[in-house]
Design a protein around this motif. Structure first.
Motif, PDB file in Angstrom:
ATOM      1  N   GLN A  69      -6.514   8.827  -8.577  1.00  0.00           N
ATOM      2  CA  GLN A  69      -6.771   9.955  -7.684  1.00  0.00           C
ATOM      3  C   GLN A  69      -5.593  10.911  -7.767  1.00  0.00           C
ATOM      4  O   GLN A  69      -4.449  10.511  -7.542  1.00  0.00           O
ATOM      5  CB  GLN A  69      -6.952   9.425  -6.262  1.00  0.00           C
ATOM      6  N   GLU A  70      -5.891  12.174  -8.096  1.00  0.00           N
ATOM      7  CA  GLU A  70      -4.816  13.166  -8.157  1.00  0.00           C
ATOM      8  C   GLU A  70      -4.260  13.415  -6.768  1.00  0.00           C
ATOM      9  O   GLU A  70      -5.001  13.458  -5.787  1.00  0.00           O
ATOM     10  CB  GLU A  70      -5.345  14.495  -8.719  1.00  0.00           C
ATOM     11  N   PRO A  79       0.794  -1.237   0.000  1.00  0.00           N
ATOM     12  CA  PRO A  79       0.000   0.000   0.000  1.00  0.00           C
ATOM     13  C   PRO A  79       0.825   1.287   0.000  1.00  0.00           C
ATOM     14  O   PRO A  79       0.300   2.345  -0.352  1.00  0.00           O
ATOM     15  CB  PRO A  79      -0.864  -0.103   1.262  1.00  0.00           C
ATOM     16  N   SER A  80       2.104   1.213   0.339  1.00  0.00           N
ATOM     17  CA  SER A  80       2.913   2.438   0.316  1.00  0.00           C
ATOM     18  C   SER A  80       3.317   2.817  -1.118  1.00  0.00           C
ATOM     19  O   SER A  80       3.739   3.944  -1.361  1.00  0.00           O
ATOM     20  CB  SER A  80       4.148   2.294   1.194  1.00  0.00           C
ATOM     21  N   TYR A  81       3.194   1.888  -2.051  1.00  0.00           N
ATOM     22  CA  TYR A  81       3.464   2.184  -3.459  1.00  0.00           C
ATOM     23  C   TYR A  81       2.128   2.398  -4.142  1.00  0.00           C
ATOM     24  O   TYR A  81       1.253   1.530  -4.094  1.00  0.00           O
ATOM     25  CB  TYR A  81       4.238   1.039  -4.123  1.00  0.00           C
ATOM     26  N   LYS A  82       1.986   3.564  -4.801  1.00  0.00           N
ATOM     27  CA  LYS A  82       0.655   3.933  -5.297  1.00  0.00           C
ATOM     28  C   LYS A  82       0.628   4.447  -6.727  1.00  0.00           C
ATOM     29  O   LYS A  82      -0.434   4.779  -7.220  1.00  0.00           O
ATOM     30  CB  LYS A  82       0.054   5.015  -4.398  1.00  0.00           C
ATOM     31  N   THR A  83       1.776   4.537  -7.370  1.00  0.00           N
ATOM     32  CA  THR A  83       1.781   5.146  -8.701  1.00  0.00           C
ATOM     33  C   THR A  83       2.245   4.156  -9.764  1.00  0.00           C
ATOM     34  O   THR A  83       2.892   3.155  -9.474  1.00  0.00           O
ATOM     35  CB  THR A  83       2.710   6.379  -8.752  1.00  0.00           C
ATOM     36  N   ALA A  84       1.916   4.497 -11.006  1.00  0.00           N
ATOM     37  CA  ALA A  84       2.365   3.679 -12.130  1.00  0.00           C
ATOM     38  C   ALA A  84       3.891   3.641 -12.182  1.00  0.00           C
ATOM     39  O   ALA A  84       4.483   2.602 -12.465  1.00  0.00           O
ATOM     40  CB  ALA A  84       1.789   4.223 -13.433  1.00  0.00           C
ATOM     41  N   SER A  85       4.532   4.763 -11.865  1.00  0.00           N
ATOM     42  CA  SER A  85       6.004   4.773 -11.895  1.00  0.00           C
ATOM     43  C   SER A  85       6.581   3.869 -10.806  1.00  0.00           C
ATOM     44  O   SER A  85       7.648   3.276 -10.994  1.00  0.00           O
ATOM     45  CB  SER A  85       6.561   6.196 -11.796  1.00  0.00           C
ATOM     46  N   ASP A  86       5.886   3.729  -9.664  1.00  0.00           N
ATOM     47  CA  ASP A  86       6.321   2.766  -8.645  1.00  0.00           C
ATOM     48  C   ASP A  86       6.309   1.349  -9.219  1.00  0.00           C
ATOM     49  O   ASP A  86       7.230   0.572  -8.972  1.00  0.00           O
ATOM     50  CB  ASP A  86       5.385   2.794  -7.417  1.00  0.00           C
ATOM     51  N   GLY A  91      -1.925  18.999  -4.338  1.00  0.00           N
ATOM     52  CA  GLY A  91      -0.732  19.822  -4.436  1.00  0.00           C
ATOM     53  C   GLY A  91       0.168  19.484  -5.616  1.00  0.00           C
ATOM     54  O   GLY A  91       1.140  20.179  -5.852  1.00  0.00           O
ATOM     55  N   ASP A  92      -0.143  18.414  -6.342  1.00  0.00           N
ATOM     56  CA  ASP A  92       0.671  18.046  -7.504  1.00  0.00           C
ATOM     57  C   ASP A  92      -0.229  17.381  -8.537  1.00  0.00           C
ATOM     58  O   ASP A  92      -0.415  16.167  -8.535  1.00  0.00           O
ATOM     59  CB  ASP A  92       1.806  17.108  -7.090  1.00  0.00           C
ATOM     60  N   ARG A  93      -0.789  18.177  -9.441  1.00  0.00           N
ATOM     61  CA  ARG A  93      -1.736  17.670 -10.447  1.00  0.00           C
ATOM     62  C   ARG A  93      -1.093  16.659 -11.382  1.00  0.00           C
ATOM     63  O   ARG A  93      -1.779  15.844 -11.983  1.00  0.00           O
ATOM     64  CB  ARG A  93      -2.294  18.822 -11.299  1.00  0.00           C
ATOM     65  N   ARG A  94       0.238  16.708 -11.488  1.00  0.00           N
ATOM     66  CA  ARG A  94       0.910  15.791 -12.413  1.00  0.00           C
ATOM     67  C   ARG A  94       0.999  14.380 -11.869  1.00  0.00           C
ATOM     68  O   ARG A  94       1.242  13.442 -12.608  1.00  0.00           O
ATOM     69  CB  ARG A  94       2.324  16.299 -12.722  1.00  0.00           C
ATOM     70  N   LYS A  95       0.838  14.221 -10.554  1.00  0.00           N
ATOM     71  CA  LYS A  95       0.992  12.915  -9.916  1.00  0.00           C
ATOM     72  C   LYS A  95      -0.382  12.305  -9.639  1.00  0.00           C
ATOM     73  O   LYS A  95      -1.253  12.956  -9.082  1.00  0.00           O
ATOM     74  CB  LYS A  95       1.774  13.070  -8.614  1.00  0.00           C
ATOM     75  N   THR A  96      -0.536  11.052 -10.039  1.00  0.00           N
ATOM     76  CA  THR A  96      -1.797  10.340  -9.840  1.00  0.00           C
ATOM     77  C   THR A  96      -1.542   9.064  -9.068  1.00  0.00           C
ATOM     78  O   THR A  96      -0.657   8.278  -9.420  1.00  0.00           O
ATOM     79  CB  THR A  96      -2.428   9.988 -11.214  1.00  0.00           C
TER      80      THR A  96
END
Length: 144
Positions: A78-79, A43-50, A82-87
């Motif tokens: 989910q955006e 659960p601590s990893y949440k992004t596609a780049s992760d 504070g950082d719209r580029r990160k989902t």
């Protein structure tokens, strides 16, 4: 073939073979299932780049399979405030029974890997893994 490489290859083949019936039942490709399990187990990893960085799945495969998982209701995007580029990728309620079944399958796989080993052998194996992890951490620290 290199014995270590052969072990890694056979491990992946056996795991995928064990996953195949569940993936077919759910109509999910192995990569989509792997992504869902990675997010559910970590659960601590949440992004596609992760997923790309940690699981070493190619970015285009992550993108296609995340799109599919979102479309089918297993994930939502989910955006990050504070950082719209990160989902962030969030597992939905629909994903929970799949993750639980996948975790059971993973426990079965690991138990099967350790079949026919006694407690002393298992303890030595895990102790060696801890030592190797420390060695890896030192190598990574030295190469920064």
């Amino acid at each position: 073939m290199n014995p270590e490489l052969e072990f890694a290859r056979k491990t992946a083949l056996a795991y995928n073979a064990l996953c195949r019936p569940l993936c077919q039942e759910l109509n999910l490709p192995q990569t989509a299932f792997d992504i869902l399990m990675f997010l559910g187990n970590n659960p601590s990893y949440k992004t596609a780049s992760d997923i790309v960085e940690i699981r070493h799945i190619k970015a285009n495969l992550v993108s296609v399979n995340v799109d599919r998982l979102v479309r089918e209701g297993y994930l939502m995007r989910q955006e990050v405030k504070g950082d719209r580029r990160k989902t962030e990728l969030i597992c939905t309620e629909k994903a929970q029974p799949v993750i639980r079944r996948g975790q059971k399958l993973q426990r079965t796989f690991f138990d099967r890997l350790l079949e026919n080993t006694d407690e002393q052998t298992r303890n030595a194996f895990f102790a060696a893994m801890k030592i190797m992890e420390k060695n890896i951490d030192m190598i990574l620290e030295e190469t920064k």
